[in-house]
Design a protein around this motif. Structure first.
Motif, PDB file in Angstrom:
ATOM      1  N   LYS A 138      -0.019  -7.363  -9.959  1.00  0.00           N
ATOM      2  CA  LYS A 138       0.230  -7.748 -11.345  1.00  0.00           C
ATOM      3  C   LYS A 138      -0.271  -6.642 -12.254  1.00  0.00           C
ATOM      4  O   LYS A 138      -1.396  -6.153 -12.090  1.00  0.00           O
ATOM      5  CB  LYS A 138      -0.477  -9.066 -11.680  1.00  0.00           C
ATOM      6  CG  LYS A 138      -0.127  -9.616 -13.060  1.00  0.00           C
ATOM      7  CD  LYS A 138      -0.765 -10.973 -13.289  1.00  0.00           C
ATOM      8  CE  LYS A 138      -0.355 -11.542 -14.653  1.00  0.00           C
ATOM      9  NZ  LYS A 138      -0.983 -12.875 -14.896  1.00  0.00           N
ATOM     10  N   ASN A 139       0.556  -6.253 -13.211  1.00  0.00           N
ATOM     11  CA  ASN A 139       0.209  -5.194 -14.170  1.00  0.00           C
ATOM     12  C   ASN A 139      -0.234  -3.922 -13.457  1.00  0.00           C
ATOM     13  O   ASN A 139      -1.185  -3.250 -13.866  1.00  0.00           O
ATOM     14  CB  ASN A 139      -0.897  -5.676 -15.123  1.00  0.00           C
ATOM     15  CG  ASN A 139      -0.468  -6.878 -15.949  1.00  0.00           C
ATOM     16  OD1 ASN A 139       0.698  -7.003 -16.320  1.00  0.00           O
ATOM     17  ND2 ASN A 139      -1.402  -7.770 -16.227  1.00  0.00           N
ATOM     18  N   ASN A 140       0.452  -3.619 -12.372  1.00  0.00           N
ATOM     19  CA  ASN A 140       0.196  -2.412 -11.585  1.00  0.00           C
ATOM     20  C   ASN A 140      -1.166  -2.426 -10.897  1.00  0.00           C
ATOM     21  O   ASN A 140      -1.660  -1.385 -10.468  1.00  0.00           O
ATOM     22  CB  ASN A 140       0.320  -1.151 -12.454  1.00  0.00           C
ATOM     23  CG  ASN A 140       0.807   0.049 -11.649  1.00  0.00           C
ATOM     24  OD1 ASN A 140       1.543  -0.097 -10.671  1.00  0.00           O
ATOM     25  ND2 ASN A 140       0.394   1.239 -12.048  1.00  0.00           N
ATOM     26  N   ASN A 141      -1.782  -3.589 -10.806  1.00  0.00           N
ATOM     27  CA  ASN A 141      -3.068  -3.745 -10.124  1.00  0.00           C
ATOM     28  C   ASN A 141      -2.890  -4.559  -8.848  1.00  0.00           C
ATOM     29  O   ASN A 141      -1.985  -5.395  -8.750  1.00  0.00           O
ATOM     30  CB  ASN A 141      -4.087  -4.431 -11.032  1.00  0.00           C
ATOM     31  CG  ASN A 141      -4.440  -3.584 -12.244  1.00  0.00           C
ATOM     32  OD1 ASN A 141      -4.680  -2.382 -12.112  1.00  0.00           O
ATOM     33  ND2 ASN A 141      -4.465  -4.206 -13.416  1.00  0.00           N
ATOM     34  N   LEU A 142      -3.769  -4.317  -7.890  1.00  0.00           N
ATOM     35  CA  LEU A 142      -3.770  -5.049  -6.628  1.00  0.00           C
ATOM     36  C   LEU A 142      -5.099  -5.782  -6.500  1.00  0.00           C
ATOM     37  O   LEU A 142      -6.124  -5.186  -6.152  1.00  0.00           O
ATOM     38  CB  LEU A 142      -3.571  -4.098  -5.441  1.00  0.00           C
ATOM     39  CG  LEU A 142      -2.227  -3.363  -5.373  1.00  0.00           C
ATOM     40  CD1 LEU A 142      -2.244  -2.340  -4.243  1.00  0.00           C
ATOM     41  CD2 LEU A 142      -1.072  -4.339  -5.183  1.00  0.00           C
ATOM     42  N   SER A 183       2.033 -13.095  -5.678  1.00  0.00           N
ATOM     43  CA  SER A 183       2.976 -12.488  -6.627  1.00  0.00           C
ATOM     44  C   SER A 183       4.387 -12.373  -6.058  1.00  0.00           C
ATOM     45  O   SER A 183       5.374 -12.507  -6.783  1.00  0.00           O
ATOM     46  CB  SER A 183       2.470 -11.114  -7.066  1.00  0.00           C
ATOM     47  OG  SER A 183       2.068 -10.323  -5.962  1.00  0.00           O
ATOM     48  N   GLU A 184       4.533 -12.047  -4.795  1.00  0.00           N
ATOM     49  CA  GLU A 184       5.822 -12.024  -4.111  1.00  0.00           C
ATOM     50  C   GLU A 184       6.855 -11.135  -4.805  1.00  0.00           C
ATOM     51  O   GLU A 184       8.023 -11.476  -4.933  1.00  0.00           O
ATOM     52  CB  GLU A 184       6.378 -13.450  -3.962  1.00  0.00           C
ATOM     53  CG  GLU A 184       5.510 -14.347  -3.103  1.00  0.00           C
ATOM     54  CD  GLU A 184       6.140 -15.707  -2.857  1.00  0.00           C
ATOM     55  OE1 GLU A 184       6.963 -16.138  -3.674  1.00  0.00           O
ATOM     56  OE2 GLU A 184       5.799 -16.335  -1.851  1.00  0.00           O
ATOM     57  N   THR A 185       6.442  -9.938  -5.240  1.00  0.00           N
ATOM     58  CA  THR A 185       7.384  -9.006  -5.862  1.00  0.00           C
ATOM     59  C   THR A 185       8.140  -8.202  -4.816  1.00  0.00           C
ATOM     60  O   THR A 185       9.233  -7.712  -5.093  1.00  0.00           O
ATOM     61  CB  THR A 185       6.638  -8.021  -6.776  1.00  0.00           C
ATOM     62  OG1 THR A 185       5.801  -7.169  -5.985  1.00  0.00           O
ATOM     63  CG2 THR A 185       5.798  -8.765  -7.798  1.00  0.00           C
ATOM     64  N   GLY A 186       7.541  -8.029  -3.633  1.00  0.00           N
ATOM     65  CA  GLY A 186       8.154  -7.187  -2.610  1.00  0.00           C
ATOM     66  C   GLY A 186       8.132  -5.721  -2.976  1.00  0.00           C
ATOM     67  O   GLY A 186       8.903  -4.924  -2.423  1.00  0.00           O
ATOM     68  N   ILE A 188       5.018  -3.529  -3.590  1.00  0.00           N
ATOM     69  CA  ILE A 188       3.628  -3.088  -3.729  1.00  0.00           C
ATOM     70  C   ILE A 188       3.380  -1.700  -3.154  1.00  0.00           C
ATOM     71  O   ILE A 188       2.288  -1.157  -3.307  1.00  0.00           O
ATOM     72  CB  ILE A 188       2.654  -4.086  -3.063  1.00  0.00           C
ATOM     73  CG1 ILE A 188       2.833  -4.100  -1.532  1.00  0.00           C
ATOM     74  CG2 ILE A 188       2.816  -5.480  -3.650  1.00  0.00           C
ATOM     75  CD1 ILE A 188       1.760  -4.908  -0.816  1.00  0.00           C
ATOM     76  N   TYR A 189       4.376  -1.087  -2.513  1.00  0.00           N
ATOM     77  CA  TYR A 189       4.169   0.158  -1.782  1.00  0.00           C
ATOM     78  C   TYR A 189       3.526   1.243  -2.653  1.00  0.00           C
ATOM     79  O   TYR A 189       2.518   1.843  -2.282  1.00  0.00           O
ATOM     80  CB  TYR A 189       5.482   0.671  -1.196  1.00  0.00           C
ATOM     81  CG  TYR A 189       5.352   2.038  -0.561  1.00  0.00           C
ATOM     82  CD1 TYR A 189       4.854   2.185   0.731  1.00  0.00           C
ATOM     83  CD2 TYR A 189       5.691   3.193  -1.273  1.00  0.00           C
ATOM     84  CE1 TYR A 189       4.710   3.437   1.308  1.00  0.00           C
ATOM     85  CE2 TYR A 189       5.537   4.449  -0.704  1.00  0.00           C
ATOM     86  CZ  TYR A 189       5.049   4.563   0.581  1.00  0.00           C
ATOM     87  OH  TYR A 189       4.890   5.814   1.145  1.00  0.00           O
TER      88      TYR A 189
END
Length: 350
Positions: A138-142, A183-186, A188-189
């Motif tokens: 979320k918001n480019n954070n893990l 989050s399930e964005t697929g 995150i790489y």
């Protein structure tokens, strides 16, 4: 089961159930009342959080236990940080028997969300070599999550912890199953790569889909990639995995153990080029992780100690709330009747 209970179970546990916003009788806020879908989803989430708080209050009455098979205290009985130093360099890691933890960072939330009681550092020093890491993007954070339960850490904390451990113990290696949670964005790489460069070192990774030897893997983090994107390590799904986590109630603990036993026996006789991974963990609303572990871990400990002195390839054995003697009983299968590494470091020396 209530709607909120179904949502908690679907969100917190390892896999998302299709249609997880639907209770067994098909009732949700969105079909009970004419709310917008976003408002209905928000109400479902609030209900889940209320239930989590209630479960947490119930869990406060639980007393911590430290047994040879199960430990939900804050510190392990003893440490075994360099046990891999005794392994031959030419042995494939697919032939190594090693302990792991399910939902490694899940120390907070409620009895249904919590799966461990030791910090990452203590788990590694106690002998754990397989980590199960779940990140929310979320918001480019893990951030680290177990379902809706935030674990007060981010992926950089995990990487720094592993890097520090490997620097102090270069004879060791760490395998890390990495997947997206909640989050399930697929997608995150790129964030994962950025975190590796920022909090660890690109050279610390094992950069191949091939199963390495112990010598090749010493000092390395082997990412078992459970998300889309270019290769960062080995594919998680390339392992032979038994992860029967859905345990409807504690009355089904014997069925869960039967599946664990069968996969351990399969690992003994199976293809030595494959990495075998057995999860002894499981959960549901009627089988909280700690309660199930208190039933499964003794069976696992008895299984291991009854075969002490044998050299067996059992693969990775992943548990909730493992105790230091249980970890050591797992490690000893790499040596059979020969001299084994002796865990002699009291935690008080940290």
């Amino acid at each position: 089961m209530s709607c909120s209970g179904a949502l908690v179970e679907a969100n917190i546990l390892r896999e998302k159930t299709p249609g997880c916003d639907i209770s067994p009788n098909g009732v949700t806020w969105s079909n009970m009342f004419p709310f917008s879908s976003q408002r209905a989803a928000d109400m479902d989430l609030k209900l889940a959080m209320v239930e989590m708080v209630l479960l947490g209050l119930i869990g406060l009455s639980r007393e911590a236990i430290q047994r040879p098979d199960y430990d939900d205290t804050a510190t392990p009985e003893f440490l075994n940080p360099s046990w891999m130093a005794h392994l031959p360099d030419n042995r494939s890691i697919s032939e190594v028997t090693m302990p792991g933890t399910h939902n490694t960072m899940a120390l907070y939330g409620s009895p249904l969300a919590e799966c461990q009681s030791w910090t990452l550092s203590l788990q590694l020093q106690a002998g754990v070599r397989f980590l199960d890491i779940r990140v929310r993007y979320k918001n480019n954070n893990l951030t680290i999550h177990h379902g809706i339960s935030y674990q007060y850490a981010h992926f950089g904390d995990v990487l720094q912890g592993v890097a520090n451990f490997l620097q102090q113990h270069p004879s060791e290696m760490v395998l890390m199953r990495l997947r997206e949670e909640l989050s399930e964005t697929g997608d995150i790489y790129h964030a994962v790569v950025r975190y590796i460069h920022q909090y660890a070192s690109w050279d610390m990774l094992w950069h191949s889909r091939r199963v390495p030897t112990v010598g090749e893997a010493r000092g390395k983090l082997i990412i078992l990639q459970d998300f889309p994107g270019p290769a960062l390590g080995m594919y998680y799904r390339s392992l032979d995995i038994a992860d029967d986590w859905k345990v409807p109630s504690l009355d089904h603990a014997a069925e869960k153990w039967t599946k664990v036993y069968s996969h351990l026996e399969k690992a003994t006789k199976g293809d030595k080029t494959l990495v075998f991974l057995t999860y002894t963990s499981g959960a549901s609303i009627q089988a909280w992780p700690y309660a199930l572990a208190r039933r499964i871990n003794p069976l696992l400990y008895d299984y291991l100690t009854a075969r002490a002195g044998q050299t067996r390839r059992l693969g990775i054995i992943t548990s909730d709330y493992p105790a230091a003697p249980l970890l050591n009983a797992t490690i000893h299968f790499n040596y059979g009747g020969s001299t084994t590494p002796t865990p002699s470091t009291p935690v008080t020396h940290l």
